[in-house]
Every structure is written in structure tokens, then in C-alpha cells.
Motif scaffolding. Structure first.
Motif, PDB file in Angstrom:
ATOM      1  N   LYS A 127     -54.933 -57.630  12.737  1.00  0.00           N
ATOM      2  CA  LYS A 127     -53.906 -57.475  13.763  1.00  0.00           C
ATOM      3  C   LYS A 127     -54.576 -57.403  15.126  1.00  0.00           C
ATOM      4  N   GLY A 128     -54.006 -58.101  16.093  1.00  0.00           N
ATOM      5  CA  GLY A 128     -54.589 -58.103  17.428  1.00  0.00           C
ATOM      6  C   GLY A 128     -55.628 -59.184  17.624  1.00  0.00           C
ATOM      7  N   GLY A 129     -55.969 -59.908  16.537  1.00  0.00           N
ATOM      8  CA  GLY A 129     -56.892 -61.024  16.665  1.00  0.00           C
ATOM      9  C   GLY A 129     -58.338 -60.695  16.382  1.00  0.00           C
ATOM     10  N   ASN A 130     -58.664 -59.424  16.137  1.00  0.00           N
ATOM     11  CA  ASN A 130     -60.051 -59.073  15.820  1.00  0.00           C
ATOM     12  C   ASN A 130     -60.427 -59.600  14.439  1.00  0.00           C
ATOM     13  N   LYS A 131     -61.708 -59.932  14.284  1.00  0.00           N
ATOM     14  CA  LYS A 131     -62.186 -60.472  13.012  1.00  0.00           C
ATOM     15  C   LYS A 131     -63.050 -59.443  12.291  1.00  0.00           C
ATOM     16  N   SER A 132     -62.933 -59.444  10.975  1.00  0.00           N
ATOM     17  CA  SER A 132     -63.760 -58.572  10.143  1.00  0.00           C
ATOM     18  C   SER A 132     -64.316 -59.367   8.977  1.00  0.00           C
ATOM     19  N   ILE A 133     -65.469 -58.939   8.489  1.00  0.00           N
ATOM     20  CA  ILE A 133     -66.054 -59.525   7.290  1.00  0.00           C
ATOM     21  C   ILE A 133     -65.829 -58.560   6.134  1.00  0.00           C
ATOM     22  N   LEU A 134     -65.192 -59.046   5.089  1.00  0.00           N
ATOM     23  CA  LEU A 134     -64.938 -58.251   3.891  1.00  0.00           C
ATOM     24  C   LEU A 134     -65.661 -58.885   2.701  1.00  0.00           C
ATOM     25  N   TYR A 135     -65.730 -58.151   1.609  1.00  0.00           N
ATOM     26  CA  TYR A 135     -66.467 -58.615   0.437  1.00  0.00           C
ATOM     27  C   TYR A 135     -65.596 -58.531  -0.802  1.00  0.00           C
ATOM     28  N   PHE A 136     -65.885 -59.397  -1.764  1.00  0.00           N
ATOM     29  CA  PHE A 136     -65.130 -59.391  -3.018  1.00  0.00           C
ATOM     30  C   PHE A 136     -66.102 -59.432  -4.191  1.00  0.00           C
ATOM     31  N   ASP A 137     -65.595 -59.060  -5.373  1.00  0.00           N
ATOM     32  CA  ASP A 137     -66.462 -58.994  -6.544  1.00  0.00           C
ATOM     33  C   ASP A 137     -66.505 -60.342  -7.266  1.00  0.00           C
ATOM     34  N   ASN A 138     -67.240 -60.373  -8.366  1.00  0.00           N
ATOM     35  CA  ASN A 138     -67.435 -61.634  -9.082  1.00  0.00           C
ATOM     36  C   ASN A 138     -66.160 -62.150  -9.736  1.00  0.00           C
ATOM     37  N   ARG A 160     -51.504 -54.234  -1.765  1.00  0.00           N
ATOM     38  CA  ARG A 160     -52.486 -53.669  -0.823  1.00  0.00           C
ATOM     39  C   ARG A 160     -52.628 -52.168  -1.042  1.00  0.00           C
ATOM     40  N   SER A 161     -51.490 -51.491  -1.245  1.00  0.00           N
ATOM     41  CA  SER A 161     -51.518 -50.051  -1.522  1.00  0.00           C
ATOM     42  C   SER A 161     -52.204 -49.765  -2.856  1.00  0.00           C
ATOM     43  N   THR A 162     -51.976 -50.657  -3.823  1.00  0.00           N
ATOM     44  CA  THR A 162     -52.618 -50.508  -5.126  1.00  0.00           C
ATOM     45  C   THR A 162     -54.139 -50.550  -4.979  1.00  0.00           C
ATOM     46  N   TYR A 163     -54.615 -51.514  -4.192  1.00  0.00           N
ATOM     47  CA  TYR A 163     -56.063 -51.615  -3.963  1.00  0.00           C
ATOM     48  C   TYR A 163     -56.585 -50.377  -3.241  1.00  0.00           C
ATOM     49  N   GLY A 164     -55.855 -49.934  -2.210  1.00  0.00           N
ATOM     50  CA  GLY A 164     -56.293 -48.765  -1.454  1.00  0.00           C
ATOM     51  C   GLY A 164     -56.415 -47.536  -2.329  1.00  0.00           C
ATOM     52  N   THR A 165     -55.449 -47.354  -3.225  1.00  0.00           N
ATOM     53  CA  THR A 165     -55.485 -46.225  -4.143  1.00  0.00           C
ATOM     54  C   THR A 165     -56.698 -46.308  -5.065  1.00  0.00           C
ATOM     55  N   VAL A 207     -61.970 -46.350   3.050  1.00  0.00           N
ATOM     56  CA  VAL A 207     -60.723 -47.046   2.730  1.00  0.00           C
ATOM     57  C   VAL A 207     -60.033 -47.510   4.009  1.00  0.00           C
ATOM     58  N   ALA A 208     -59.989 -46.648   5.014  1.00  0.00           N
ATOM     59  CA  ALA A 208     -59.355 -47.005   6.288  1.00  0.00           C
ATOM     60  C   ALA A 208     -60.039 -48.203   6.923  1.00  0.00           C
ATOM     61  N   ASP A 209     -61.369 -48.221   6.865  1.00  0.00           N
ATOM     62  CA  ASP A 209     -62.128 -49.326   7.458  1.00  0.00           C
ATOM     63  C   ASP A 209     -61.863 -50.635   6.730  1.00  0.00           C
ATOM     64  N   VAL A 210     -61.902 -50.605   5.405  1.00  0.00           N
ATOM     65  CA  VAL A 210     -61.697 -51.822   4.620  1.00  0.00           C
ATOM     66  C   VAL A 210     -60.271 -52.361   4.793  1.00  0.00           C
ATOM     67  N   GLY A 246     -58.468 -51.948   7.372  1.00  0.00           N
ATOM     68  CA  GLY A 246     -58.221 -52.320   8.763  1.00  0.00           C
ATOM     69  C   GLY A 246     -57.267 -51.394   9.474  1.00  0.00           C
ATOM     70  N   HIS A 247     -57.201 -50.120   9.036  1.00  0.00           N
ATOM     71  CA  HIS A 247     -56.352 -49.125   9.701  1.00  0.00           C
ATOM     72  C   HIS A 247     -57.088 -48.545  10.902  1.00  0.00           C
ATOM     73  N   LYS A 248     -56.430 -48.522  12.051  1.00  0.00           N
ATOM     74  CA  LYS A 248     -57.041 -47.920  13.233  1.00  0.00           C
ATOM     75  C   LYS A 248     -56.984 -46.401  13.172  1.00  0.00           C
ATOM     76  N   ASP A 249     -55.982 -45.867  12.484  1.00  0.00           N
ATOM     77  CA  ASP A 249     -55.791 -44.426  12.390  1.00  0.00           C
ATOM     78  C   ASP A 249     -55.900 -44.014  10.926  1.00  0.00           C
ATOM     79  N   VAL A 250     -56.817 -43.112  10.627  1.00  0.00           N
ATOM     80  CA  VAL A 250     -57.036 -42.700   9.239  1.00  0.00           C
ATOM     81  C   VAL A 250     -55.793 -42.008   8.669  1.00  0.00           C
ATOM     82  N   ASN A 251     -54.939 -41.460   9.531  1.00  0.00           N
ATOM     83  CA  ASN A 251     -53.709 -40.827   9.046  1.00  0.00           C
ATOM     84  C   ASN A 251     -52.780 -41.841   8.398  1.00  0.00           C
ATOM     85  N   THR A 252     -52.839 -43.079   8.882  1.00  0.00           N
ATOM     86  CA  THR A 252     -52.072 -44.158   8.253  1.00  0.00           C
ATOM     87  C   THR A 252     -52.554 -44.356   6.828  1.00  0.00           C
TER      88      THR A 252
END
Length: 358
Positions: free
Chosen positions: A229-240, A303-308, A320-323, A325-331
Motif C-alpha cells: 500500500k502506498g507504492g512501497n516495495k518489499s521482498i518476501l520469501y516463500f518455502d519449497n 491472509r489472517s490464516t497465514y498470520g495466525t 508478523v507485522a513486518d511480513v 506489511g502492517h505499519k501499526d503492530v496493533n493492527t
């Protein structure tokens, strides 16, 4: 299938989406909003995304329609409402607006708003009033006197571990699909499986998934670039497992002889175009309805399933917040009410009230 991490991703999808939002916004300003709103939307241009401004415009369109219908009945058009009129809008008028939203008629169709939709519209109205008040263009901001509708906590809905296995299996096998659905399933099962695996294995948003291009994926280290959101880019990783599903889909796509209209898009529709948000929502609902008919599972619920699952595995809410992409950990914390309930259940019997030999 690799990319240079220092190289910008092809942004055609996001440019097209932003351009479409801007065109719609311009039409709303021309046809459905008072003239003074142009100044407001110009002012917030640098602080908001095109989607945010478009949502504001839709909310304000309904607000000014209400004013024209219920308060300024002498005005034939919304365009006739002036800043002087806005200054005369009382807090009671705005409270009436919120009540009216419960069930209203617009363009010959019946609409309704729940408490969250009302709160969002009030937020849009407040932001506009605050801007004109701070600019000394109106002498009073009556929207600030209106209380926000009370928001009740929504139940946290997600798939459990068995349902995660089942939804992937259903996408791969087609078990439980209707005869009509099976006709399309054979063509799309590899793609659908890869989409579900990516959702459940990385927790990305639906807009991020739809916007992925082939060059965003790097199988050398199982990573990919997402546009947040907002156009920022992130690098994420996935498993095999996710890697294998994506490779199967990409191989199938490369071997296909069908015409492709969006050559860079990772996930394609049956027509060879970039898959749409609506199409992804429909395919998730189709498979989820089979494995969990009582849960209304959407891409966001995946998405919530993965976060849990990630929180249970790491115990680190900040990771979890970083992965996610939450700006606020309370979210992020809102996703884990069920985990707290699990903990409360697990401690039952831990405090002894009688001796073991009694």
C-alpha cells in the motif's frame, strides 16, 4: 526466472490502476461533487493514494446527495451547494445523515450501511470539514462534534490447519466441485493451486498478488517483490512447497499456445489477461465453500490464516507485522484473538484446588 533486486519492477498494472482511479475521481468531481471539493482533493493529493482519494470521493458523493435531498431542498443539483452552505451544516444534520445511511435510496437502488461503513463515511466527511476549517474558509467545524459510531468487534475468521490442507487438495483434485465447475477446473487447477499456496504461504494482500509480474519472482532464493500500500516495495520469501506450485504453473503457462494480452502478468485469466481481483475472490470462495461451508472465507481470511500460523510458529508479533506489511503492530494484534482464547483454554486445570490424593 530471476530478477535483480536493485531493479525496479514493471509497474504497468499499478500505473493503469492509478490512472483508472484518477479518471473516475475526475468524473465524480465534474458530475457529483460541489465545485469547492476540487480544492480539497488537490490539497490531499500528495498525502494520499489514488484509491484513498477515490474512496473519499464516493463517500462525499453520498453525503452531498443527502444534503441536497434533505437539507438544501431548494437546490436542484449537488453542484449548487456552496462553502457557505457547508458552514451551515450542523452536527445534528450529520447525525441525521448517519441514521439515514442505515437504509437509503440512491439512483433508484436501495442501499444500506453497517456501523463500519458509517464510521468510514463520517471519517471522510470530517477530513473535508477539517481542511476547510483550517484554511479559514468556514468558521466552524460541526463534524468534530459528532461521535463515531460504536464499532463492535468482528469475529476473527480463519482456516484451521486441516482446512488449509483440504482447500489445497480441493484445488488440485476438484473434489466436491459441481459438474459445471469441473469443466473449467482442469484448465485452471494448476493456477488456482499456485494462487492459494501463495496466499497461505506468504500472507500477501489480494492487490499484491494480482499485481505480480513474472520478473518479480526469483527462484534462486525463493523470494519475490511485492508492491505494498502506498507504492512501497518489499521482498518476501516463500518455502519449497510454494516454489513447486509456482514453477508448475509457470511451466504450464509457458507451454500454452493461447494468446496472452498481458505478457508480464504472473497470474492470467482464461482470456490471457491479468487476473482480476474479482476473479481471485471468486476462486477462493469456490474452494473454501467446499471445505468450510460455514465460514465466509475470502482472500483476506487466508491472509489472517497465514498470520495466525506465523505467530504460533514464531511468537513474535513484530515479525508478523513486518511480513504482513502492517505499519501499526496493533493492527496485527487484532488477528490473534483466537490465539488468546487457545491460551485461556490451555491453562484450565493448571491451578490446583485439591491435593492429588483427594
Amino acid at each position: 526466472m530471476a530478477y535483480n533486486k536493485n531493479m525496479a519492477t514493471n509497474n504497468n498494472y499499478y500505473l493503469q490502476r492509478n490512472n483508472k482511479n484518477l479518471q473516475t475521481l475526475e468524473k465524480l468531481l465534474d458530475e457529483s461533487l460541489p465545485e469547492f471539493c476540487v480544492q480539497y482533493f488537490m490539497a490531499i493529493d500528495m498525502q494520499t493514494s489514488t484509491l484513498t482519494r477515490l474512496n473519499y470521493a464516493h463517500d462525499l458523493k453520498i453525503f452531498f446527495y443527502f444534503l441536497q435531498e434533505k437539507k438544501f431542498r431548494g437546490k436542484k443539483l449537488v453542484k449548487d451547494i456552496t462553502l457557505s452552505d457547508l458552514e451551515g451544516v450542523t452536527s445534528t444534520d450529520i447525525e441525521f445523515f448517519l441514521s439515514w445511511l442505515t437504509l437509503y435510496n440512491y439512483n433508484g437502488k436501495e442501499h444500506n450501511c453497517n456501523e463500519r461503513a458509517k464510521a468510514r463515511k463520517l471519517s471522510s466527511v470530517r477530513a473535508m470539514f477539517k481542511y476547510f476549517f483550517n484554511k479559514n474558509l468556514i468558521s466552524v467545524d460541526n463534524s468534530a462534534k459528532v461521535a463515531t459510531p460504536k464499532l463492535h468487534e468482528k469475529p476473527i475468521v480463519r482456516l484451521d490447519s486441516e482446512e488449509v490442507f483440504d482447500i489445497i487438495d480441493t484445488a488440485e483434485s476438484g473434489k466436491g466441485l459441481s459438474h459445471h465447475q469441473l469443466a473449467y477446473h482442469e484448465k485452471n487447477k494448476v493456477r488456482d493451486g499456485a494462487i492459494l499456496m501463495l496466499f497461505l504461504g506468504t500472507g500477501i494482500r489480494i492487490s499484491e498478488l494480482v499485481g505480480l509480474n513474472d520478473e518479480d519472482i526469483n527462484f534462486n532464493d525463493n523470494s519475490f517483490i511485492v508492491t505494498r500500500k502506498g507504492g512501497n516495495k518489499s521482498i518476501l520469501y516463500f518455502d519449497n512447497d510454494v516454489s513447486a506450485a509456482l514453477l508448475r504453473y509457470i511451466e504450464q503457462k509457458q507451454q500454452s499456445t493461447k494468446s496472452v494480452f498481458d505478457a508480464n502478468a504472473l497470474f492470467l485469466s482464461s482470456q490471457g489477461k491479468r487476473i482480476t481481483v474479482r476473479a481471485v475472490e471468486n476462486l477462493v470462495h469456490k474452494y473454501a465453500k467446499i471445505v468450510s461451508p460455514l465460514k465466509n472465507i475470502s482472500p483476506h481470511k487466508l491472509r489472517s490464516t497465514y498470520g495466525t500460523s506465523l505467530y504460533k510458529a514464531t511468537g513474535d508479533i513484530y515479525v508478523v507485522a513486518d511480513v504482513l506489511g502492517h505499519k501499526d503492530v496493533n493492527t496485527t494484534k487484532k488477528h490473534y484473538a483466537a490465539i488468546s482464547d487457545d491460551t485461556r483454554r490451555s491453562i484450565v486445570g493448571k491451578v490446583k484446588l485439591k491435593r492429588d490424593d483427594e
